[in-house]
Scaffold this motif. Structure first.
Motif, PDB file in Angstrom:
ATOM      1  N   MET A   6      36.828  22.842  36.549  1.00 38.16           N
ATOM      2  CA  MET A   6      37.854  23.873  36.515  1.00 38.16           C
ATOM      3  C   MET A   6      37.364  25.118  37.259  1.00 38.16           C
ATOM      4  SD  MET A   6      37.397  25.683  32.786  1.00 38.16           S
ATOM      5  CE  MET A   6      36.965  24.246  31.815  1.00 38.16           C
ATOM      6  N   ILE A   7      38.340  25.968  37.616  1.00 37.25           N
ATOM      7  CA  ILE A   7      37.972  27.273  38.160  1.00 37.25           C
ATOM      8  C   ILE A   7      37.680  28.185  36.980  1.00 37.25           C
ATOM      9  CG2 ILE A   7      38.877  29.306  39.360  1.00 37.25           C
ATOM     10  CD1 ILE A   7      40.370  27.391  41.204  1.00 37.25           C
ATOM     11  N   VAL A   8      36.533  28.849  37.015  1.00 34.35           N
ATOM     12  CA  VAL A   8      36.126  29.699  35.900  1.00 34.35           C
ATOM     13  C   VAL A   8      36.247  31.167  36.323  1.00 34.35           C
ATOM     14  CG1 VAL A   8      34.287  30.230  34.264  1.00 34.35           C
ATOM     15  CG2 VAL A   8      34.533  27.896  35.131  1.00 34.35           C
ATOM     16  N   ALA A   9      36.874  31.940  35.461  1.00 34.72           N
ATOM     17  CA  ALA A   9      37.072  33.361  35.765  1.00 34.72           C
ATOM     18  C   ALA A   9      36.837  34.184  34.512  1.00 34.72           C
ATOM     19  CB  ALA A   9      38.496  33.584  36.276  1.00 34.72           C
ATOM     20  N   GLU A  10      36.710  35.487  34.701  1.00 34.83           N
ATOM     21  CA  GLU A  10      36.631  36.370  33.541  1.00 34.83           C
ATOM     22  C   GLU A  10      37.440  37.632  33.810  1.00 34.83           C
ATOM     23  OE1 GLU A  10      32.584  37.378  32.638  1.00 34.83           O
ATOM     24  OE2 GLU A  10      32.070  37.752  34.729  1.00 34.83           O
ATOM     25  N   GLN A  11      37.917  38.218  32.734  1.00 31.98           N
ATOM     26  CA  GLN A  11      38.799  39.368  32.884  1.00 31.98           C
ATOM     27  C   GLN A  11      38.048  40.583  33.405  1.00 31.98           C
ATOM     28  OE1 GLN A  11      41.699  39.879  29.649  1.00 31.98           O
ATOM     29  NE2 GLN A  11      41.436  42.065  29.940  1.00 31.98           N
ATOM     30  N   LYS A  12      38.714  41.345  34.258  1.00 31.91           N
ATOM     31  CA  LYS A  12      38.135  42.597  34.735  1.00 31.91           C
ATOM     32  C   LYS A  12      38.079  43.602  33.581  1.00 31.91           C
ATOM     33  CE  LYS A  12      39.571  42.538  39.598  1.00 31.91           C
ATOM     34  NZ  LYS A  12      38.290  42.916  40.218  1.00 31.91           N
ATOM     35  N   PRO A  13      37.185  44.586  33.669  1.00 37.22           N
ATOM     36  CA  PRO A  13      37.145  45.612  32.621  1.00 37.22           C
ATOM     37  C   PRO A  13      38.492  46.334  32.517  1.00 37.22           C
ATOM     38  CG  PRO A  13      35.237  45.780  34.077  1.00 37.22           C
ATOM     39  CD  PRO A  13      36.172  44.797  34.704  1.00 37.22           C
ATOM     40  N   LEU A  14      38.844  46.720  31.297  1.00 32.37           N
ATOM     41  CA  LEU A  14      40.144  47.357  31.054  1.00 32.37           C
ATOM     42  C   LEU A  14      40.355  48.585  31.940  1.00 32.37           C
ATOM     43  CD1 LEU A  14      42.681  47.144  29.206  1.00 32.37           C
ATOM     44  CD2 LEU A  14      41.583  48.831  27.728  1.00 32.37           C
ATOM     45  N   PHE A  33      51.099  42.179  43.912  1.00 33.76           N
ATOM     46  CA  PHE A  33      50.390  41.539  42.811  1.00 33.76           C
ATOM     47  C   PHE A  33      48.912  41.903  42.917  1.00 33.76           C
ATOM     48  CE2 PHE A  33      54.115  39.155  43.822  1.00 33.76           C
ATOM     49  CZ  PHE A  33      54.626  38.728  42.612  1.00 33.76           C
ATOM     50  N   VAL A  34      48.335  42.387  41.827  1.00 29.46           N
ATOM     51  CA  VAL A  34      46.909  42.750  41.841  1.00 29.46           C
ATOM     52  C   VAL A  34      46.160  41.863  40.849  1.00 29.46           C
ATOM     53  CG1 VAL A  34      47.324  45.128  42.559  1.00 29.46           C
ATOM     54  CG2 VAL A  34      47.288  44.576  40.129  1.00 29.46           C
ATOM     55  N   PRO A  35      44.860  41.682  41.061  1.00 29.58           N
ATOM     56  CA  PRO A  35      44.105  40.754  40.212  1.00 29.58           C
ATOM     57  C   PRO A  35      43.628  41.378  38.899  1.00 29.58           C
ATOM     58  CG  PRO A  35      42.690  41.595  41.944  1.00 29.58           C
ATOM     59  CD  PRO A  35      44.040  42.213  42.167  1.00 29.58           C
ATOM     60  N   GLY A  36      43.846  40.649  37.821  1.00 27.74           N
ATOM     61  CA  GLY A  36      43.339  41.083  36.519  1.00 27.74           C
ATOM     62  C   GLY A  36      42.043  40.365  36.159  1.00 27.74           C
ATOM     63  N   LEU A  37      41.698  39.363  36.989  1.00 30.13           N
ATOM     64  CA  LEU A  37      40.482  38.587  36.723  1.00 30.13           C
ATOM     65  C   LEU A  37      39.528  38.651  37.900  1.00 30.13           C
ATOM     66  CD1 LEU A  37      41.948  35.196  35.319  1.00 30.13           C
ATOM     67  CD2 LEU A  37      41.407  37.279  34.040  1.00 30.13           C
ATOM     68  N   ASN A  38      38.267  38.388  37.610  1.00 26.60           N
ATOM     69  CA  ASN A  38      37.299  38.105  38.669  1.00 26.60           C
ATOM     70  C   ASN A  38      37.072  36.592  38.649  1.00 26.60           C
ATOM     71  OD1 ASN A  38      36.794  40.764  39.543  1.00 26.60           O
ATOM     72  ND2 ASN A  38      35.441  41.113  37.804  1.00 26.60           N
ATOM     73  N   THR A  39      37.413  35.935  39.741  1.00 29.68           N
ATOM     74  CA  THR A  39      37.219  34.495  39.820  1.00 29.68           C
ATOM     75  C   THR A  39      35.753  34.232  40.127  1.00 29.68           C
ATOM     76  OG1 THR A  39      39.458  34.302  40.661  1.00 29.68           O
ATOM     77  CG2 THR A  39      38.038  32.382  40.923  1.00 29.68           C
ATOM     78  N   ALA A  40      35.118  33.407  39.294  1.00 26.68           N
ATOM     79  CA  ALA A  40      33.666  33.298  39.398  1.00 26.68           C
ATOM     80  C   ALA A  40      33.187  32.048  40.136  1.00 26.68           C
ATOM     81  CB  ALA A  40      33.045  33.359  38.004  1.00 26.68           C
ATOM     82  N   PHE A  41      33.585  30.867  39.653  1.00 28.01           N
ATOM     83  CA  PHE A  41      33.049  29.634  40.265  1.00 28.01           C
ATOM     84  C   PHE A  41      33.796  28.411  39.756  1.00 28.01           C
ATOM     85  CE2 PHE A  41      30.360  30.941  36.631  1.00 28.01           C
ATOM     86  CZ  PHE A  41      30.567  29.879  35.764  1.00 28.01           C
ATOM     87  N   MET A  42      33.414  27.247  40.290  1.00 27.82           N
ATOM     88  CA  MET A  42      33.931  25.984  39.765  1.00 27.82           C
ATOM     89  C   MET A  42      32.860  25.387  38.873  1.00 27.82           C
ATOM     90  SD  MET A  42      35.955  24.127  42.817  1.00 27.82           S
ATOM     91  CE  MET A  42      34.859  24.623  44.125  1.00 27.82           C
ATOM     92  N   GLY A  43      33.212  25.136  37.644  1.00 27.85           N
ATOM     93  CA  GLY A  43      32.193  24.644  36.731  1.00 27.85           C
ATOM     94  C   GLY A  43      32.780  24.009  35.501  1.00 27.85           C
ATOM     95  N   LEU A  44      31.950  23.928  34.475  1.00 24.38           N
ATOM     96  CA  LEU A  44      32.392  23.305  33.235  1.00 24.38           C
ATOM     97  C   LEU A  44      31.808  24.053  32.045  1.00 24.38           C
ATOM     98  CD1 LEU A  44      30.500  20.025  32.323  1.00 24.38           C
ATOM     99  CD2 LEU A  44      29.533  21.839  33.714  1.00 24.38           C
TER     100      LEU A  44
END
Lengths: 68, 228
Positions: B1-9, B110-121
């Motif tokens: 899957m594509i793994v991402a995390e939310q940007k700081p508020l 449209f602006v990004p709310g996440l930082n897309t990190a990598f493909m992983g598990l």
């Protein structure tokens, strides 16, 4: 936010099997607590998620209690 | 899957500073299962933004909507009729989702709310690790199913470097040496001899070195069939 302690709006998310039963028992024993405490029964306190806590605050709660 | 995390508020608040009405759009695929941009996370972020902006004295309208898959036009169609009601849209999809929405609905930003990190598990609950670097030329058959491109810090092709100590990479104590893993796996499979074959320098043209990549399947293209 309310200044008077009695008027503080508290949302209490209570587990059906323990905290909610305890609140029920408190009622049965005629123990009093402020009417501004609103009890919401959950099938399990594990059901609670952060969104429900945040939405309680967003809608004006002064405090949120999760009891289980 | 594509793994991402939310940007700081606060970063998201800066992006929406000039907007009065904001729509958050989640994605029901990869970022849902990595708990970064699904319905639940959109809900959490929307509540947080509404409260935070209200406390700052400039409360905004922040609404929520989640589509099943932001990276395909069809799934984004239900958004079309909603967009006019908003000044700005924050996508909680991966970088592909954000770009798909910008291409599909150019009248809106449209602006990004996440930082897309990598493909992983997920290797355990709450922990995700990178496994594929999408180099475009898979060599997992030669390395016992363990990728030295994604998992070796130096992307080495012919064994470990001197930074491999007791099976651990020198970059971090919790990063296993990919080549140690490859060697152990080959040993278990009885295929050590295969590792003795020297791998030539990798052709990186199929990776990012060749610029943006594209796959065309003529057998699937509707336009190609119509032209015949």
């Amino acid at each position: 936010m309310s200044q008077n302690g009695d008027k503080l709006q508290i949302i209490a998310f209570c587990c059906h099997y323990c905290a909610y039963a305890a609140a029920d028992l408190a009622g049965g024993m005629r123990l009093k607590y402020p009417p501004s405490i609103k009890v919401i029964e959950l099938p399990c306190s594990g059901k609670i998620n952060p969104v429900q806590v945040l939405k309680a605050f967003e809608q004006g709660a002064d405090g949120v209690m999760v009891a289980g | 899957m594509i793994v991402a995390e939310q940007k700081p508020l606060n970063e998201i608040k800066t992006m929406i500073a000039d907007a009065e009405r904001v729509l958050l759009v989640g994605c029901g695929t990869c970022v849902t299962v990595c708990f970064a941009g699904g319905t639940k996370e959109v809900d959490l972020l929307a509540t947080s933004l509404r409260m935070s902006t209200k406390l700052d004295g400039n409360g905004k309208v922040v609404d929520e909507f989640t589509v099943q898959r932001q990276c395909e036009w069809e799934y984004n169609e239900p958004l079309k009729e909603k967009l006019d009601d908003y000044d700005l849209v924050v996508s909680l999809g991966c970088g592909v989702g954000v770009q798909t929405l910008n291409e599909q609905f150019p009248q809106k930003q449209f602006v990004p709310g996440l930082n897309t990190a990598f493909m992983g598990l997920p290797t355990e609950q709450g922990v995700w690790e990178e496994r594929c670097a999408a180099c475009g030329n898979c060599i997992l058959d030669k390395t016992g199913g363990i990728c030295p491109i994604a998992r070796c810090a130096k992307q080495l092709l012919n064994g470990p470097c001197g930074g491999s100590q007791n099976g651990v990479c020198e970059i971090e104590s919790d990063v296993p040496c990919a080549w140690q893993l490859i060697w152990e796996r080959a040993n278990d499979l009885g295929q050590i001899d295969r590792l003795m074959e020297l791998q030539p320098a990798k052709d990186w043209r199929t990776s990012r070195d060749g610029g943006p990549r594209k796959i065309v399947r003529e057998d699937l293209r509707l336009v190609a069939h119509e032209e015949e």
